[in-house]
Design an enzyme around this catalytic site. Structure first.
Site, PDB file in Angstrom:
ATOM      1  N   HIS A 295     -63.940 -15.795  -8.535  1.00 43.13           N
ATOM      2  CA  HIS A 295     -63.900 -14.855  -9.656  1.00 43.13           C
ATOM      3  C   HIS A 295     -64.524 -15.376 -10.944  1.00 43.13           C
ATOM      4  O   HIS A 295     -64.431 -14.720 -11.978  1.00 43.13           O
ATOM      5  CB  HIS A 295     -62.460 -14.446  -9.975  1.00 43.13           C
ATOM      6  N   LYS A 480     -60.202  -6.714 -23.667  1.00 42.90           N
ATOM      7  CA  LYS A 480     -60.281  -7.687 -22.571  1.00 42.90           C
ATOM      8  C   LYS A 480     -59.700  -8.996 -23.084  1.00 42.90           C
ATOM      9  O   LYS A 480     -59.460  -9.125 -24.280  1.00 42.90           O
ATOM     10  CB  LYS A 480     -61.740  -7.873 -22.134  1.00 42.90           C
ATOM     11  N   ARG A 481     -59.496  -9.970 -22.187  1.00 42.00           N
ATOM     12  CA  ARG A 481     -59.037 -11.280 -22.642  1.00 42.00           C
ATOM     13  C   ARG A 481     -59.996 -11.847 -23.685  1.00 42.00           C
ATOM     14  O   ARG A 481     -61.196 -11.581 -23.625  1.00 42.00           O
ATOM     15  CB  ARG A 481     -58.953 -12.251 -21.455  1.00 42.00           C
ATOM     16  N   LYS A 486     -67.149 -13.787 -23.601  1.00 42.60           N
ATOM     17  CA  LYS A 486     -67.108 -12.318 -23.664  1.00 42.60           C
ATOM     18  C   LYS A 486     -67.658 -11.804 -25.005  1.00 42.60           C
ATOM     19  O   LYS A 486     -67.907 -10.634 -25.191  1.00 42.60           O
ATOM     20  CB  LYS A 486     -65.686 -11.821 -23.451  1.00 42.60           C
ATOM     21  N   THR A 588     -63.957  -5.289 -14.875  1.00 47.27           N
ATOM     22  CA  THR A 588     -63.418  -4.082 -14.243  1.00 47.27           C
ATOM     23  C   THR A 588     -63.059  -3.069 -15.330  1.00 47.27           C
ATOM     24  O   THR A 588     -63.015  -1.873 -15.071  1.00 47.27           O
ATOM     25  CB  THR A 588     -62.167  -4.406 -13.400  1.00 47.27           C
ATOM     26  N   LYS A 592     -63.398   1.208 -15.680  1.00 44.70           N
ATOM     27  CA  LYS A 592     -62.364   2.155 -16.134  1.00 44.70           C
ATOM     28  C   LYS A 592     -62.912   3.042 -17.248  1.00 44.70           C
ATOM     29  O   LYS A 592     -62.682   4.257 -17.272  1.00 44.70           O
ATOM     30  CB  LYS A 592     -61.128   1.392 -16.628  1.00 44.70           C
TER      31      LYS A 592
HETATM   32  C1  26V Z   1     -60.886 -18.741 -16.856  1.00 46.50           C
HETATM   33  C2  26V Z   1     -61.407 -19.588 -17.773  1.00 46.50           C
HETATM   34  C3  26V Z   1     -60.639 -20.753 -18.159  1.00 46.50           C
HETATM   35  C4  26V Z   1     -61.418 -21.766 -18.933  1.00 46.50           C
HETATM   36  C5  26V Z   1     -62.305 -21.143 -19.943  1.00 46.50           C
HETATM   37  C6  26V Z   1     -63.250 -20.176 -19.343  1.00 46.50           C
HETATM   38  C7  26V Z   1     -62.627 -19.305 -18.351  1.00 46.50           C
HETATM   39  C8  26V Z   1     -63.272 -18.163 -17.977  1.00 46.50           C
HETATM   40  C9  26V Z   1     -62.750 -17.310 -17.059  1.00 46.50           C
HETATM   41  C10 26V Z   1     -61.542 -17.586 -16.480  1.00 46.50           C
HETATM   42  C11 26V Z   1     -60.962 -16.603 -15.532  1.00 46.50           C
HETATM   43  C12 26V Z   1     -60.922 -17.016 -14.122  1.00 46.50           C
HETATM   44  C13 26V Z   1     -60.656 -15.959 -13.131  1.00 46.50           C
HETATM   45  C14 26V Z   1     -60.757 -14.540 -13.607  1.00 46.50           C
HETATM   46  O1  26V Z   1     -59.828 -13.982 -14.102  1.00 46.50           O
HETATM   47  N1  26V Z   1     -61.908 -13.914 -13.387  1.00 46.50           N
HETATM   48  C15 26V Z   1     -62.133 -12.508 -13.655  1.00 46.50           C
HETATM   49  O2  26V Z   1     -61.944 -11.796 -12.441  1.00 46.50           O
HETATM   50  C16 26V Z   1     -62.164 -10.412 -12.565  1.00 46.50           C
HETATM   51  C17 26V Z   1     -61.839  -9.781 -11.222  1.00 46.50           C
HETATM   52  O3  26V Z   1     -62.752 -10.182 -10.260  1.00 46.50           O
HETATM   53  C18 26V Z   1     -63.607 -10.141 -12.987  1.00 46.50           C
HETATM   54  O4  26V Z   1     -63.789  -8.751 -13.142  1.00 46.50           O
HETATM   55  C19 26V Z   1     -63.925 -10.864 -14.280  1.00 46.50           C
HETATM   56  O5  26V Z   1     -65.285 -10.717 -14.590  1.00 46.50           O
HETATM   57  C20 26V Z   1     -63.559 -12.335 -14.159  1.00 46.50           C
HETATM   58  O6  26V Z   1     -63.691 -13.008 -15.400  1.00 46.50           O
END
Ligand code: 26V
Length: 745
Positions: A295, A480-481, A486, A588, A592
């Site tokens: 992901h 979003k987060r 982002k 996602t 929406k």
């Molecule tokens: C975690 C971290 C932690 C360190 C700093 C950068 C960073 C960036 C992203 C994440 C998230 C990891 C997993 C996640 O939530 N991915 C999300 O998954 C969604 C469902 O597939 C997808 O739509 C998003 O684009 C993706 O960021």
């Protein structure tokens, strides 16, 4: 009339508070659900995920049971407005996209009648509740169970022991029925036993990464993975005896990111220790059973565990992992791969296990979550693995459930679609693209629906945030987060520039617009919290400027969650999806918004690319550097040269340090300024290319503003997005998993 409706009509409601009523009605509905829980099939799919971000169950479940409208009517007769239950907050057992995707997938599988079972953790506290105090994010515990939890059933008799070196925890399952054509279950384990054991399921980690409380995080991951695997192994032994070569025939397991990857080691451990299966045979079984979804491509989010840490609490698992490493090395030796390629594939290096590499080696299928993301996995992140096992790699572009994200949150738009093309589009898998042919006829009706959803959204914002937005404002939203990649920061700078352009008279005829933000930052992510403060200071400046606030407003909503999202996506005109190209795996939220008739203002990243492929470039607004362009320029990129050339950018950026805006003496604005202009010990200046894309972003936002003045033309674009959104239904995604990875029906 179903039993539920009959009992509901006899329910005494007088003098009962909302929480009591909520629990009583939910319990009545739950009886119906439990009756319908399906027995397992011969072959079932299992979705292991650390997070399930379900959101509010009440309305959704009544809708799925087909009694929502009748319930509304019966309650109204008793003088109860069904909307009072919105006071009951939803369970936030996830951080963002990954957890919400898991919830959408569970919903779709049930709707399609597919046997998919979810396994996760029943956290005592979900993602923190956020308040904005003096512009800063403050975190408070989310004690979601204080309203009760009528939507799950405790299955104490099925509790399992999970052994750690220092103590044993009891994993007690709570089953959450997932209602559709078939009623499946989401099984969430709660940790019980000694005080230490209970801590395992106390908190959801509010970072998407693994930096915090590593040991506890490792315990959590093993805890639910081992509980799930233990259950499947026992069930297999009971049904088929000790013939584990047939285990993959009956079980297929999806690993949602790397968090449950220890399930692989646990399966090998159980088969070798209890069923006399050899390690190589157990690995063969694992390889046929597991599948892995990636992901994110961000290296800092790819999980690694130090052997020492694993050994400390899970010595048997550490031993198994080392045995697997030897086996993998032996296996690789038999191939024609170069030593460098082998080294790149081995999941252990310098005392550290890579969970992604283990998952890749031991899975049948590996998938990315949008076309571009899967290509990036194949070409860069997992290039060596792709060259060795090309057949394992698949793409599964994400989707969202149209039941929650269109039918439930937007009954007005759903009714418009019914009127235009009939109601069969509501069925699982059915498509509403016939709407494309009717777009011109429906302009006025759509404008009326959007106006109504905007009115509802503004009323909600007024109630929650205490700010009133005039009804005619165009809505741009970024929810979003909060992450640097982002680029909420870029939106903030763009707003400052637009503010300046309006104030100086350089931009005239600006259509009144609201910029709406919603985002939680990980509590330890200092820079992201600085960005929240920056946005709130900009909001204060602009909303307080009597000369401009008739044209421009900025609102940062507090505690953005699934229920807020349901309202925001329905009431928004322009969806902001502006990540640095190559970094957002899919997104996602973008889907929406599209489904609810917002145009996308975005970069060519993640699923945005497929959104414009389906809905047309002419109906959306794409800007900014592509993945290739970023790769080309990144070595020579000099944000300071750009700042010297572009006075508008310079002014916006300098507002961080020239006293225009105050960070309350924390220094967080200077830190943001430095991140753009000097970089930091861990990165180059402006490593997310904010300034590189800023000019084209501002121009695009202004172009949208201008074009939205042509109300009917703009409404047609929006509605064309609705009509093109069927592809982004998670029903499509889940059918693809079912047919091409899980092989279930
Ligand atoms: C975690 C971290 C932690 C360190 C700093 C950068 C960073 C960036 C992203 C994440 C998230 C990891 C997993 C996640 O939530 N991915 C999300 O998954 C969604 C469902 O597939 C997808 O739509 C998003 O684009 C993706 O960021």
């Amino acid at each position: 009339m179903s039993d539920f409706l009959q009992e509901l009509s006899h329910l005494e409601t007088k003098d009962k508070d909302v929480v009591t009523l909520y629990n009583e009605i939910s319990e009545l509905a739950m009886r119906e659900c439990v009756k319908r829980i399906a027995a397992k099939e011969q072959r079932n799919a299992y979705y292991l995920s650390m997070e399930f971000l379900i959101g509010r169950s009440f309305y959704n479940n009544l809708m799925e049971l087909g009694v929502l409208e009748e319930t509304k009517r019966i309650l109204a007769e008793k003088g109860v407005d069904i909307n009072v239950f919105e006071e009951i907050e939803d369970a936030a057992l996830g951080n963002g996209g990954l957890g919400r995707l898991a919830a959408c997938f569970m919903d779709s599988a049930a709707a399609l009648g597919l046997p998919l079972y979810g396994y996760g953790i029943r956290f005592r506290y979900g993602l923190f509740r956020q308040r904005i105090e003096d512009g800063f994010q403050k975190e408070y515990p989310d004690n979601w169970q204080r309203f009760g939890d009528p939507w799950s059933i405790r299955r104490e008799e099925e509790a399992r022991e999970i052994k750690f070196a220092d103590y044993t925890a009891l994993a007690v399952p709570y089953d959450v029925p997932i209602i559709g054509k078939r009623v499946n279950c989401l099984r969430l384990y709660q940790a019980e036993g000694c005080a230490e054991a209970e801590k395992i399921s106390e908190y959801l980690y509010p970072a998407d990464d693994t930096e915090e409380g590593k040991l506890l995080r490792l315990r959590q991951e093993y805890f639910f993975s081992a509980a799930a695997i233990g259950e499947l192994v026992d069930r297999h032994a009971k049904l088929y005896g000790n013939h584990f070569e047939s285990f993959p025939k009956y079980n297929t397991i999806q690993l949602n990111d790397t968090h449950p990857v220890l399930a692989i080691a646990e399966l090998v451990r159980l088969l070798t220790a209890n069923y006399r299966v050899s390690v190589p045979k157990a690995v063969e079984i694992a390889k046929q059973t597991f599948n892995y979804t990636n992901h994110t491509v961000l290296p800092e989010a790819l999980e690694c565990w130090r052997e020492e840490l694993v050994r400390k609490i899970l010595p048997d698992i550490a031993d198994i992992l080392l045995k697997l490493v030897s086996l993998q090395k032996r296996e690789l030796k038999r191939t024609a791969l170069s030593p460098a390629q082998c080294a790149d594939l081995v999941f252990y290096d310098k005392g550290v296990f890579s969970m992604a590499k283990l998952a890749i080696w031991c899975s049948s299928a590996i998938n990315g979550v949008a076309a571009l993301h899967t290509e990036i996995l194949k070409k860069t992140l997992f290039a060596t693995a792709y060259s060795v096992y090309p057949e394992k790699f698949q793409n599964k572009t994400n989707g969202v459930t149209k039941r929650r994200w269109l039918m439930l949150n937007n009954p007005e738009l759903s009714a418009l679609i019914d009127g235009a093309i009939g109601t069969t589009w509501r069925e699982a898998r059915a498509d509403h693209s016939a709407l494309k042919g009717k777009v011109t006829l429906l302009e006025d009706d759509f404008i009326a629906v959007k106006r109504e959803k905007r009115r509802q959204l503004f009323a909600y914002i007024e109630e929650r945030e205490g700010v009133k937005i005039p009804e005619h404002f165009l809505v741009y939203a970024q929810v979003k987060r909060l992450h640097e990649y982002k680029r909420q920061f870029m939106t903030a700078l763009a707003i400052l520039e637009i503010y300046d352009l309006i104030k100086s008279g350089a931009v005239t005829d600006f259509r009144p617009s609201l910029f709406l933000f919603g985002a939680k930052s990980a509590p330890s992510y200092v820079r992201a919290k600085g960005i929240i403060k920056f946005i709130n200071e900009i909001a204060k400046l602009i909303n307080g400027d009597e000369q401009v606030n008739k044209l421009l407003r900025v609102v940062f909503v507090q505690n953005y969650d699934v229920s807020y999202a349901e309202k925001i996506v329905a009431g928004t005109d322009v969806s902001l999806q502006v990540s640095t190209a190559g970094l957002e795996a899919s997104g996602t939220g973008n889907m929406k918004f599209m489904m609810n008739g917002a145009v996308t203002c975005g970069t060519l990243d993640g699923a945005n690319i497929e959104i414009v492929e389906h809905a047309g470039k002419e109906n959306n607004y794409i800007f900014g550097a592509t993945v290739d362009e970023i790769a080309r320029i990144s070595d020579s990129y000099d944000p300071n040269a750009l700042l010297a050339e572009k006075p508008l950018h310079k002014k916006a950026v300098e507002s961080l340090i020239d006293g225009t805006l105050s960070d309350g003496g924390t220094g967080c604005f200077a830190e943001l300024y430095n991140a753009l202009t000097q970089g930091a010990s861990w990165h180059e200046p402006d490593n997310y290319f904010v300034l590189y894309d800023l000019e084209s972003y501002v121009n695009t936002l202004l172009a949208i503003n201008r074009e939205s003045g042509e109300q009917k033309t703009f409404a047609r674009k929006q509605l064309y997005n609705v009509a093109s959104s069927s592809f982004f239904s998670s029903d499509r995604t889940i059918m693809d998993y079912a047919e091409n990875i899980w092989h279930i029906s």
